[in-house]
Design a protein around this motif. Structure first.
Motif, mmCIF file in Angstrom:
data_model
loop_
_atom_site.group_PDB
_atom_site.id
_atom_site.type_symbol
_atom_site.label_atom_id
_atom_site.label_comp_id
_atom_site.label_asym_id
_atom_site.label_seq_id
_atom_site.Cartn_x
_atom_site.Cartn_y
_atom_site.Cartn_z
ATOM 1 N N SER A 1 0.822 -1.217 0.000
ATOM 2 C CA SER A 1 0.000 0.000 0.000
ATOM 3 C C SER A 1 0.856 1.268 0.000
ATOM 4 O O SER A 1 2.086 1.203 0.082
ATOM 5 N N ARG A 2 0.185 2.409 -0.001
ATOM 6 C CA ARG A 2 0.863 3.707 0.070
ATOM 7 C C ARG A 2 1.714 3.841 1.326
ATOM 8 O O ARG A 2 2.685 4.591 1.337
ATOM 9 N N ILE B 1 -2.281 -4.505 1.994
ATOM 10 C CA ILE B 1 -3.730 -4.446 2.177
ATOM 11 C C ILE B 1 -4.352 -5.722 1.619
ATOM 12 O O ILE B 1 -4.005 -6.167 0.525
ATOM 13 N N PHE C 1 -5.945 -3.196 5.845
ATOM 14 C CA PHE C 1 -4.764 -3.618 6.602
ATOM 15 C C PHE C 1 -5.057 -3.729 8.083
ATOM 16 O O PHE C 1 -4.190 -3.590 8.919
ATOM 17 N N LEU D 1 -5.075 -2.152 -6.251
ATOM 18 C CA LEU D 1 -4.756 -1.272 -5.122
ATOM 19 C C LEU D 1 -3.831 -0.114 -5.499
ATOM 20 O O LEU D 1 -3.989 1.002 -5.005
ATOM 21 N N PHE E 1 -5.640 2.651 -6.818
ATOM 22 C CA PHE E 1 -6.455 3.225 -5.751
ATOM 23 C C PHE E 1 -5.613 4.139 -4.849
ATOM 24 O O PHE E 1 -5.988 5.280 -4.565
ATOM 25 N N CYS E 2 -4.458 3.607 -4.399
ATOM 26 C CA CYS E 2 -3.595 4.389 -3.499
ATOM 27 C C CYS E 2 -3.093 5.671 -4.173
ATOM 28 O O CYS E 2 -2.892 6.690 -3.515
ATOM 29 N N CYS F 1 -6.025 8.061 -3.621
ATOM 30 C CA CYS F 1 -6.721 8.127 -2.330
ATOM 31 C C CYS F 1 -6.002 9.029 -1.303
ATOM 32 O O CYS F 1 -6.513 10.067 -0.916
ATOM 33 N N LYS F 2 -4.849 8.641 -0.837
ATOM 34 C CA LYS F 2 -4.004 9.424 0.102
ATOM 35 C C LYS F 2 -4.669 9.679 1.453
ATOM 36 O O LYS F 2 -4.261 10.574 2.197
ATOM 37 N N LYS F 3 -5.734 8.969 1.751
ATOM 38 C CA LYS F 3 -6.473 9.216 2.987
ATOM 39 C C LYS F 3 -5.618 8.924 4.233
ATOM 40 O O LYS F 3 -5.699 9.625 5.238
ATOM 41 N N CYS F 4 -4.783 7.874 4.147
ATOM 42 C CA CYS F 4 -3.907 7.542 5.280
ATOM 43 C C CYS F 4 -2.920 8.682 5.529
ATOM 44 O O CYS F 4 -2.675 9.069 6.676
ATOM 45 N N CYS G 1 -8.326 3.797 6.233
ATOM 46 C CA CYS G 1 -8.223 3.250 4.872
ATOM 47 C C CYS G 1 -9.582 2.714 4.392
ATOM 48 O O CYS G 1 -10.217 1.927 5.091
ATOM 49 N N PRO G 2 -10.033 3.123 3.208
ATOM 50 C CA PRO G 2 -11.332 2.652 2.712
ATOM 51 C C PRO G 2 -11.423 1.131 2.571
ATOM 52 O O PRO G 2 -12.518 0.587 2.528
ATOM 53 N N TRP G 3 -10.292 0.437 2.502
ATOM 54 C CA TRP G 3 -10.340 -1.028 2.381
ATOM 55 C C TRP G 3 -10.576 -1.693 3.722
ATOM 56 O O TRP G 3 -10.807 -2.899 3.792
HETATM 57 S S1 SF4 Z 1 -5.887 5.021 2.857
HETATM 58 FE FE1 SF4 Z 1 -5.976 5.105 0.632
HETATM 59 S S2 SF4 Z 1 -3.867 5.624 0.003
HETATM 60 FE FE2 SF4 Z 1 -3.785 4.909 2.102
HETATM 61 S S3 SF4 Z 1 -3.336 2.723 1.969
HETATM 62 FE FE3 SF4 Z 1 -5.575 2.929 2.073
HETATM 63 S S4 SF4 Z 1 -6.234 2.984 -0.064
HETATM 64 FE FE4 SF4 Z 1 -4.041 3.389 -0.068
#
Ligand code: SF4
Ligand code: SF4
Length: 470
Positions: A292-293, A299, A305, A328, A331-332, A335-338, A389-391
């Motif tokens: 992942s990022r 993930i 994760f 993934l 997606f990463c 996304c950058k949400k983490c 993380c959306p996953w």
């Molecule tokens: S939050 Fe988004 S960018 Fe970070 S690991 Fe999860 S999918 Fe990837």
């Protein structure tokens, strides 16, 4: 109402009980012997009926990967799953890991102080760490002198997966062990230095890893959905979530390794307390995730994760699984949400990956992450990136399933899932109805500087983990 099937079962059970009572009455109960496995007869002496070819296992005939669209990919010298290999990959040293750098005093006094006080910060967390250390002495051993014949590696692989599920694993996969996943050298933690800021050199702390076994059985444990939903990701339960996973995977892996040694093959259990290698490439090789990022976390398509793993390295004849691709990396990229939610600012926000030790990944500041986790004064440790993380599945809703199905399709659809996830506040909310643990915030603060030079008694938990022994 009892249906036909239930009636048959009840009759079967009644006959079984009657047979047992009759045998006992005749003094022949010992005639009901437990089955034994003998050489060359797996599937005969135990009346083991193998699963159909292509089944994941008998207990889980279909591998549960959630709703993501999965593609199987090759494992060769240019790719490990979806990770691109661009040059020779050196066997890493455990000494370069974030926590090891903190323990060695290479990052900051605050980090080292935090690490050495982490176990006293949460009464439940320190108890569960003690639990995680309990199997540390049972990871390796000498195989039985007689090797059992394994006529069908695919059948043995199904059986090994059933063993893992029976022992309560949430997922399991088998990979070809990438030789570069082994540590070149692993770390022996420093002797407890008191609260003084002490630096240790690489030479003082490492010893070589020589094991090279061809397969790795990866055992995965979910860190617990409801707990994650109720947590901020960096409150007191964070360390317990991690060590719940370490404890459970460690116990399962230690039992599986012993079982394999009983069959006459080499097997070594690797878990958080004593890994012989890094786990992300092993997880990828076993088809249980993509990198992942966050750079060094994988993930899983169903668990995100929100998991921990142990691996049993072995030469038992097995049929390895293939690495997976569920989109993934695309997606990463968007996304950058983490990264946006990391309290330490440790996660990279670049769109493209960079080079690292002969392969491509998003490079992150592992020292910043480890320092925050060691010295967090809002709780104990951190898993905020995992939470947001959306996953990381948000309850078993059709909505999340539809989202992950869409998200695994393309970069454009990834944007859509991320926007939906943000719109509903998923990942950043705390769901209070699931909060079950207790907190003592007064324990989270680092000790005052005035006691920095006081000698500290040996830490019973670090001692139990064998981390302070040379
Ligand atoms: S939050 Fe988004 S960018 Fe970070 S690991 Fe999860 S999918 Fe990837
Ligand atoms: S564990 Fe916490 S500090 Fe470390 S990268 Fe994740 S969010 Fe950041």
């Amino acid at each position: 109402m009892v249906n036909e099937q239930e009636k048959k079962f009840q009759l079967g059970r009644r006959n079984f009980l009657k047979a047992g009572a009759g045998a006992a009455a005749l003094g022949v109960a010992t005639a009901l012997k437990a089955p034994t496995i003998v050489a060359g007869a797996v599937g005969e002496s135990v009346k083991y009926a193998p699963g159909a070819k292509g089944q994941w296992s008998k207990l889980h005939p279909v591998h549960d990967m959630g709703s993501a669209t999965i593609r199987f990919v090759e494992h060769n010298d240019q790719w490990l799953g979806t990770s691109k290999i661009i040059g020779p990959i050196k066997n890493p040293s455990e000494y370069d890991g974030g926590f090891e750098q903190i323990a060695a005093g290479k990052v900051s006094q605050r980090g080292q102080l935090g690490l050495y006080n982490m176990n006293t910060k949460d009464p439940f967390g320190s108890a569960i760490i003690m639990g995680a250390g309990m199997v540390a002495g049972f990871l390796e051993g000498i195989p039985a002198p007689k090797k059992m014949e394994i006529p069908d590696p695919e059948q043995m692989s199904q059986h090994i997966k059933d063993v893992a599920y029976f022992l309560r694993a949430d997922d399991v996969g088998i990979g070809r062990m990438p030789s570069y996943a082994y540590y070149g050298t692993k770390c022996i933690y420093p002797p407890f230095p008191g609260r003084q800021y002490v630096e240790f050199t690489r030479e003082q702390l490492v010893r070589p890893v020589t094991e090279r076994l061809p397969y790795a059985i990866v055992v995965m444990i979910d860190q617990h959905l409801e707990t994650m939903l109720a947590s901020t990701g960096y409150d007191a339960i964070s360390i317990s979530q991690s060590f719940r996973g370490y404890h459970a995977t460690g116990v399962i892996a230690a039992i599986m390794a012993q079982y394999i040694r009983n069959l006459g093959y080499n097997a070594r259990a690797n878990y958080a307390v004593d890994y012989n290698g890094v786990m992300p490439p092993v997880i990828i090789a076993a088809g249980l995730g993509e990198l992942s990022r966050t750079g060094d976390c994988t993930i899983h398509p169903r668990l995100g994760f929100r998991h921990k793993v142990a691996a049993v390295t072995t030469d038992l004849p097995l049929a390895p699984d293939k690495p997976i691709d569920f989109g993934l990396l695309d997606f990463c990229r968007v996304c950058k949400k983490c990264a946006e939610n990391c309290p330490a600012g440790a996660i990279n926000t670049d769109s493209d990956m960079g080079q690292y030790n002969g392969y491509l990944r998003w490079n992150n500041d592992t020292n910043k992450c480890a320092e925050f986790r060691a010295s967090n004064e809002d709780g104990v440790c951190c898993g905020r990136c995992m939470k947001v993380c959306p996953w990381n599945s948000k309850e078993e809703s059709w909505f999340h399933q539809a989202g992950t199905w869409i998200g695994s399709k393309s970069e454009t659809s990834s944007k859509l899932l991320k926007s939906i996830d943000d719109m509903f506040g998923y990942g950043t909310e705390t769901v209070d109805k699931y909060k079950w643990w207790l907190e003592w915030p007064e324990l989270y603060k680092l000790p005052p500087v005035s006691i920095l030079t006081e000698p500290l008694p040996p830490d019973p938990i670090f001692s139990a983990l064998g981390k302070d022994k040379h």
